[in-house]
Design an enzyme around this catalytic site. Structure first.
Site, short mmCIF file in Angstrom:
data_model
loop_
_atom_site.label_atom_id
_atom_site.label_comp_id
_atom_site.label_asym_id
_atom_site.label_seq_id
_atom_site.Cartn_x
_atom_site.Cartn_y
_atom_site.Cartn_z
N ASP A 165 0.82 -1.22 0.00
CA ASP A 165 0.00 0.00 0.00
C ASP A 165 0.85 1.27 0.00
O ASP A 165 0.56 2.20 -0.75
CB ASP A 165 -0.93 -0.01 1.23
CG ASP A 165 -1.89 1.16 1.26
OD1 ASP A 165 -2.40 1.55 0.19
OD2 ASP A 165 -2.14 1.70 2.36
N HIS A 171 5.04 5.16 -2.13
CA HIS A 171 5.36 6.44 -1.49
C HIS A 171 6.75 6.43 -0.81
O HIS A 171 7.55 7.33 -0.99
CB HIS A 171 4.33 6.80 -0.42
CG HIS A 171 2.92 6.76 -0.88
ND1 HIS A 171 2.54 7.10 -2.16
CD2 HIS A 171 1.76 6.43 -0.24
CE1 HIS A 171 1.22 6.98 -2.27
NE2 HIS A 171 0.73 6.57 -1.13
C1 BG6 Z 1 -2.70 6.08 0.16
C2 BG6 Z 1 -2.85 4.77 0.91
O1 BG6 Z 1 -1.91 5.89 -0.98
O2 BG6 Z 1 -2.09 7.04 1.00
C3 BG6 Z 1 -3.61 4.97 2.20
O3 BG6 Z 1 -3.55 3.84 0.09
C4 BG6 Z 1 -3.01 6.09 3.02
O4 BG6 Z 1 -3.66 3.77 2.96
C5 BG6 Z 1 -2.84 7.34 2.16
O5 BG6 Z 1 -3.87 6.37 4.12
C6 BG6 Z 1 -2.14 8.43 2.92
O6 BG6 Z 1 -2.12 9.59 2.17
P1 BG6 Z 1 -1.85 10.99 2.86
O7 BG6 Z 1 -1.77 11.95 1.72
O8 BG6 Z 1 -3.02 11.21 3.79
O9 BG6 Z 1 -0.58 10.84 3.62
#
Ligand code: BG6
Length: 477
Positions: free
Chosen positions: A229, A234
């Site tokens: 995920d 990321h």
């Molecule tokens: C998403 C994930 O890519 O990023 C989620 O699938 C996560 O699980 C989210 O909560 C977090 O994004 P941000 O921008 O809130 O840090």
């Protein structure tokens, strides 16, 4: 811009508010028109879009801005297996071209489950909408890009056969202000680059902690887990930006070339029993409130071994980073939401002491919720003696810059329209990232299960053990 799945969760929470804000800031060309494609009947769709924009937009809702969007909005009802609906979409695009924009340019945004990516792309080809005689056609995909290296290759090849190099793969972390700032920080300052290597850096910690759980997301998350995920995408993108060499220019291809080099050199340290940890949150009480455990959340299989916490150790096998561990951790229902990167410099004196980021020079890149940079330095405590205390030089975005930060999706949507791919990971980067995490995912699938951790804590003890074994410690959450 055609949004497939315009009434879905991502579209309502992120895409539609971003389109509203871009319209309100005057950044979209006057000929921009939004088209929706979905199963719902047309009547309820426009009010839903309005509601999503009104609730999610960053700027104050203005009826005149809304009227500009609503006036040009078109909608096609249909399912993804319906050839006739794609023909109807073709007619709407042609109508937009004749009456609104005159260019034939179109972006197809896949805000749908990845199971449908290939099907929708095939339908666009069958209806001959994937190319245009004079305008451009682009497609935007959202992660997950497959479940592993093999499936991501299959997906990449299928989409590229149809759209060639007009494929934009979203990793919304790259749209975040502080993530873009990593390159500025590293390369617009002469200060850091001479120190940015194993001679001066002791280790790097990348943390993405979330206090939220998975309520309502079982369908997507079960069987996926934290590594697929957020780590594969990321967090490895953050690692690449921290560890890469300076690109020749900031063009998409020069950036990608450097990121691929570093991702290819990165690998997980073994044995995983000592260098990696996984966890699953269990019920706990926060004050009077009882927080349910992962397995009690609706839709999760009671025997699920999906990890909601993952921590691991990587190395980047090149001359710059030889021997420098990169620790990565991420989890749901942790003590607080916090994404940060800590670059811990070698301590001056570490005989027999643990190397803890709070007692050594540490450059902290705070991605969210608070955006900023700080540098921890040793300084003399005022008064008699020569006692040293470590304290932070602090740059907070909120106080330094008055402008309200823009949302990642505003930046990314505008870049797709401008044809600037520099903030979008390439297929090769995605494949290199899967190659890093696949062995750990397979290992975990074969043995054991995640360690339980109570909601609201800093994760399982095993997550602390991996870094303490390496004589370091996580920054407190
Ligand atoms: C998403 C994930 O890519 O990023 C989620 O699938 C996560 O699980 C989210 O909560 C977090 O994004 P941000 O921008 O809130 O840090």
């Amino acid at each position: 811009m055609v949004i497939f799945g315009i009434t879905g969760d991502l579209s309502r929470r992120k895409l539609l508010p971003a389109i509203y804000d871009l319209t309100a800031s005057g950044l979209l060309p006057p000929e921009f028109a939004l088209l929706g494609f979905g199963r719902r009947q047309r009547a309820g769709v426009l009010p839903m879009i309005r509601e999503a924009m009104q609730t999610g937009a960053r700027t104050t809702f203005d009826e005149r801005v809304w009227d500009r969007i609503a006036e040009k909005f078109r909608y096609v009802t249909g399912t993804f297996d319906d050839v006739v609906a794609f023909e109807a979409l073709g007619r709407e695009l042609a109508r937009s071209e004749d009456t609104i924009d005159g260019t034939g340019n179109a972006v197809f945004y896949m805000s749908v489950s990845p199971d449908h990516f290939i099907q929708v792309c095939n339908q666009l080809r069958t209806a001959n909408l994937h190319t245009h005689s004079s305008g451009w056609r682009r497609v935007v995909l959202e992660k997950p890009f497959g479940r592993d290296l093999y499936t991501s290759r299959v997906l990449g090849a299928a989409v590229e056969t149809i759209f060639g190099d007009s494929v934009f793969r979203v990793d919304h972390y790259l749209g975040k202000e502080m993530v873009q700032n990593i390159l500025t920080l590293r390369f617009a300052n002469g200060l850091f680059e001479p120190l940015w290597n194993s001679g001066h850096i002791d280790h790097v910690q990348i943390t993405m902690a979330e206090d939220i759980g998975l309520t309502g997301r079982a369908g997507y998350y079960d069987g996926v887990g934290a590594v697929r995920d957020v780590v594969q995408n990321h967090l490895l993108q953050l690692l690449a930006l921290i560890a890469m060499d300076e690109p020749a220019t900031l063009s998409a291809s020069d950036l990608a070339a450097e990121k691929i080099k570093v991702l290819t050199a990165a690998r997980l340290l073994e044995p995983y029993e000592q260098t990696a940890a996984r966890g699953q949150y269990v019920a706990s009480s926060r004050g009077a409130e009882r927080v349910p455990g992962f397995l009690e959340e609706e839709g999760f299989d009671a025997a699920s071994t999906t990890e909601t916490y993952a921590a691991m150790t990587l190395e980047v096998a090149n001359r710059r980073w030889a021997g420098v561990p990169f620790f990565i951790r991420s989890g749901k229902r942790l003590a607080q939401s916090n994404t940060e990167i800590a670059i811990a410099f070698r301590p001056r004196d570490h005989f027999g002491t643990r190397v803890v980021p709070s007692t050594q020079n540490t450059l902290l890149i705070r991605v969210q919720p608070e955006v900023g940079i700080s540098l921890r330095i040793g300084t003399k405590v005022p008064g008699h003696g020569m006692n040293v205390k470590y304290a932070d030089l602090d740059l907070s975005y909120a106080t330094t810059f008055r402008e309200q930060p823009i949302e990642a999706y505003e930046r990314l949507i505008l870049d797709v329209l401008r044809g600037d791919a520099s903030l979008f990971p390439t297929q090769a980067e995605i494949e290199a990232s899967w190659a890093i995490v696949d062995p750990l995912i397979s290992h975990w699938a074969a043995v054991g299960r995640p360690d339980p951790y109570e909601s609201g804590t800093s994760g399982p003890q095993s997550g602390h053990d991996i870094i303490e074994r390496a004589r370091r410690a996580w920054r407190p959450l």
